[in-house]
Design a protein around this motif. Structure first.
Motif, PDB file in Angstrom:
ATOM      1  N   THR A 100       0.774  -1.223   0.026  1.00 10.17           N
ATOM      2  CA  THR A 100       0.053  -0.011  -0.301  1.00 10.17           C
ATOM      3  C   THR A 100       0.756   1.242  -0.016  1.00 10.17           C
ATOM      4  OG1 THR A 100      -1.796  -1.190   1.184  1.00 10.17           O
ATOM      5  CG2 THR A 100      -1.872   1.421   1.231  1.00 10.17           C
ATOM      6  N   LEU A 101       1.945   1.147   0.949  1.00 13.96           N
ATOM      7  CA  LEU A 101       2.937   2.481   0.840  1.00 13.96           C
ATOM      8  C   LEU A 101       3.628   2.578  -0.422  1.00 13.96           C
ATOM      9  CD1 LEU A 101       4.070   2.159   4.412  1.00 13.96           C
ATOM     10  CD2 LEU A 101       2.412   3.832   3.474  1.00 13.96           C
ATOM     11  N   LEU A 102       3.859   1.492  -1.076  1.00 12.46           N
ATOM     12  CA  LEU A 102       4.750   1.566  -2.451  1.00 12.46           C
ATOM     13  C   LEU A 102       3.681   2.035  -3.492  1.00 12.46           C
ATOM     14  CD1 LEU A 102       7.310   0.834  -3.742  1.00 12.46           C
ATOM     15  CD2 LEU A 102       6.469  -1.635  -4.041  1.00 12.46           C
ATOM     16  N   TRP A 103       2.404   1.632  -3.384  1.00 17.29           N
ATOM     17  CA  TRP A 103       1.267   2.112  -4.697  1.00 17.29           C
ATOM     18  C   TRP A 103       1.239   3.717  -4.104  1.00 17.29           C
ATOM     19  CZ3 TRP A 103      -1.993   1.071  -8.282  1.00 17.29           C
ATOM     20  CH2 TRP A 103      -1.784  -0.258  -8.531  1.00 17.29           C
ATOM     21  N   LEU A 104       1.210   3.900  -2.877  1.00 15.27           N
ATOM     22  CA  LEU A 104       1.087   5.540  -2.699  1.00 15.27           C
ATOM     23  C   LEU A 104       2.441   6.353  -2.950  1.00 15.27           C
ATOM     24  CD1 LEU A 104      -0.447   7.825  -1.234  1.00 15.27           C
ATOM     25  CD2 LEU A 104       0.687   7.248   0.832  1.00 15.27           C
ATOM     26  N   ALA A 105       3.461   5.840  -2.883  1.00 14.37           N
ATOM     27  CA  ALA A 105       4.667   6.563  -3.385  1.00 14.37           C
ATOM     28  C   ALA A 105       4.626   6.716  -4.998  1.00 14.37           C
ATOM     29  CB  ALA A 105       5.897   5.847  -2.884  1.00 14.37           C
ATOM     30  N   VAL A 106       4.475   5.340  -5.782  1.00 17.33           N
ATOM     31  CA  VAL A 106       4.333   5.506  -7.096  1.00 17.33           C
ATOM     32  C   VAL A 106       3.243   6.484  -7.343  1.00 17.33           C
ATOM     33  CG1 VAL A 106       3.776   4.165  -9.063  1.00 17.33           C
ATOM     34  CG2 VAL A 106       5.385   3.171  -7.312  1.00 17.33           C
ATOM     35  N   THR A 107       2.337   6.587  -6.972  1.00 20.00           N
ATOM     36  CA  THR A 107       1.247   7.366  -7.239  1.00 20.00           C
ATOM     37  C   THR A 107       1.575   8.991  -7.099  1.00 20.00           C
ATOM     38  OG1 THR A 107      -0.587   5.733  -6.740  1.00 20.00           O
ATOM     39  CG2 THR A 107      -1.340   8.182  -6.976  1.00 20.00           C
ATOM     40  N   LEU A 108       2.050   9.288  -5.920  1.00 26.24           N
ATOM     41  CA  LEU A 108       2.539  10.543  -5.618  1.00 26.24           C
ATOM     42  C   LEU A 108       3.651  11.001  -6.663  1.00 26.24           C
ATOM     43  CD1 LEU A 108       2.555  10.777  -1.769  1.00 26.24           C
ATOM     44  CD2 LEU A 108       0.744  11.807  -3.445  1.00 26.24           C
ATOM     45  N   VAL A 109       4.566  10.282  -6.840  1.00 24.66           N
ATOM     46  CA  VAL A 109       5.632  10.436  -7.911  1.00 24.66           C
ATOM     47  C   VAL A 109       5.207  10.584  -9.419  1.00 24.66           C
ATOM     48  CG1 VAL A 109       7.526   9.439  -8.936  1.00 24.66           C
ATOM     49  CG2 VAL A 109       7.616   9.351  -6.670  1.00 24.66           C
ATOM     50  N   ALA A 110       4.262   9.885  -9.880  1.00 22.14           N
ATOM     51  CA  ALA A 110       3.621  10.005 -11.183  1.00 22.14           C
ATOM     52  C   ALA A 110       2.947  11.310 -11.170  1.00 22.14           C
ATOM     53  CB  ALA A 110       2.819   8.733 -11.367  1.00 22.14           C
ATOM     54  N   PHE A 111       2.077  11.526 -10.176  1.00 20.13           N
ATOM     55  CA  PHE A 111       1.178  12.826 -10.186  1.00 20.13           C
ATOM     56  C   PHE A 111       2.210  14.052 -10.100  1.00 20.13           C
ATOM     57  CE2 PHE A 111      -0.812  16.430  -7.922  1.00 20.13           C
ATOM     58  CZ  PHE A 111      -2.142  16.593  -8.588  1.00 20.13           C
TER      59      PHE A 111
END
Length: 140
Positions: A100-111
């Protein structure tokens, strides 16, 4: 119509593109809906190197982000299946939290990358994302 050099840190002129928009606006809009607007501007724009590069980079970035999400989904599914079958509830909880934290990090970096690239294109600047820029060059 004007063409511009798309070398690292190049600054585009404010000439219009074939879409009728200023090239900085067309470059920024190339990122708006990711691959969708990227492909639209690649089809519309035939001569303006600045717009074509940003459209191509938008497509490449969108595809790369999609692939990262697919890989994360597969890994998460495998972890869930293995741990659920084995009954490892504590380990399952920790790995689930990690994913979940990895998903969040990838999403924030992509955004963040999406906003940054739109802003820089609007300012008439070309940002080259390492590794992905080579693919964008081939498409543009």
């Amino acid at each position: 119509m004007s063409t511009t050099d798309v070398t690292d840190g190049a600054v585009a002129s404010t000439h219009s593109s074939e879409s009728g928009l200023d090239e900085n606006v067309a470059g920024a809009l190339s990122y708006l809906l990711g691959a969708i607007t990227g492909v639209i501007f690649l089809v519309i724009e035939k001569e303006n190197a600045f717009v074509r590069y940003h459209a191509a980079q938008s497509v490449v970035l969108s595809v790369a982000a999609f692939l990262v999400y697919v890989v994360l989904s597969v890994i998460s599914t495998v972890i869930t299946a293995v741990l659920f079958a084995g009954g490892g509830s504590l380990l399952f909880g920790l790995l689930s939290l990690l994913m979940t934290l990895l998903w969040l990090a990838v999403t924030l970096v992509a955004f963040g990358a999406w906003i940054y690239l739109m802003f820089r294109a609007y300012r008439g600047e070309t940002v080259r994302i390492p590794v992905l820029a080579g693919f964008a060059d081939r498409i543009a």
